[in-house]
Design an enzyme around this catalytic site. Structure first.
Site, short mmCIF file in Angstrom:
data_model
loop_
_atom_site.label_atom_id
_atom_site.label_comp_id
_atom_site.label_asym_id
_atom_site.label_seq_id
_atom_site.Cartn_x
_atom_site.Cartn_y
_atom_site.Cartn_z
CB SER A 40 17.99 -65.74 -28.31
OG SER A 40 17.95 -66.46 -27.08
CE1 TYR A 45 12.97 -64.02 -27.78
CE2 TYR A 45 14.20 -65.96 -27.08
CZ TYR A 45 14.13 -64.60 -27.30
OH TYR A 45 15.23 -63.81 -27.04
#
Length: 251
Positions: A145, A158
């Protein structure tokens, strides 16, 4: 089918019942691959049927990435049908995990994200790598990401997990290169999928106003890159992290 670049190849895509994972499976299938929709959601069964109706050779296998036995069962089910050439580690805990500062995240929440995003990626890779080594070739794409590159707030678990995935990719590339297996990370920005509907409007605006390319990111902006990394043309690319986010983060 648009081409036959991956004809005769079997590729497993985790988290492919919906969203980006489904888009990856469809793209790879349209390039001739047999794709396995590996997901904890039974919705994946309908996804496989829908893709077959579109002419894609698709199968479904349920898997819980938190469960080592479930991952082993997935590998046994898939490899019983033939050798696996490619793996897209797309499944991740992302939807609904944001909103808390580092000191507000509970140990259980931290462990849940890590168990899927990092340990799950490792477990699935571990299960399929021996077959790739035996065949002397293979492709693995791990989904990262761009958030791990700019440190978005209130997403510490995350972001940490996706940073770990990029590091794991480099380690895997080093271990597996001698056997002809290429491993890379693809790190998308905020993409228009079902999960994006649950992301706060302020984050959407952050991307919209700061991208070099002024439009919403679509799954098709990412799928072509994954298709390329699975192809013979990418046989000398390994250990890399490629960011796809319209110029929000330069890497």
């Amino acid at each position: 089918m648009s081409d036959s670049t991956l004809a005769g190849r079997t590729i497993v895509v985790t988290g492919a019942a919906r969203g980006l994972g489904r888009a990856f499976a469809e793209t790879l299938g349209r390039r001739g691959a047999r794709v396995w929709i590996a997901d904890v959601l039974e919705e994946g069964r309908a996804t496989a049927a829908s893709l077959r109706a579109e002419g894609v050779d698709a199968e479904f296998a349920r898997v819980d990435l938190r469960d080592e036995a479930s991952v082993a069962e997935l590998a046994a089910t898939v490899t019983a049908r033939g050798p696996v050439y490619g793996l897209v580690n797309n499944a991740a805990r992302a939807d609904g995990v944001g909103g808390k500062r580092i000191d507000e995240i509970t140990p259980a929440e931290w462990d849940d994200v890590m168990s899927v995003n990092v340990r799950g990626t490792w477990l699935v890779s571990r299960a399929f790598v021996p077959g790739m080594i035996a065949s002397g070739e293979g492709r693995i794409v791990n989904l990262g990401s761009d958030a791990a590159l700019f440190g978005s707030s209130r997403l510490a678990h995350y972001i940490t997990s996706k940073g770990a995935v990029a590091a794991l990719t480099r380690a895997m590339a080093t271990d597996l290169g001698p056997f002809g297996v290429c491993v890379n990370t693809v790190s998308p920005g905020l993409t228009e999928t079902e999960a994006a509907a649950n992301i706060p409007a302020a984050r959407h605006e952050l991307y919209r106003s700061n991208r070099s390319l002024d439009r919403v990111q679509q799954p098709s902006d990412v799928t072509g890159l994954v298709g390329f990394l699975m192809s013979p043309e990418a046989s000398y690319i390994t250990g890399q992290q490629v960011v796809v986010n319209g110029g929000f983060v330069f890497h």
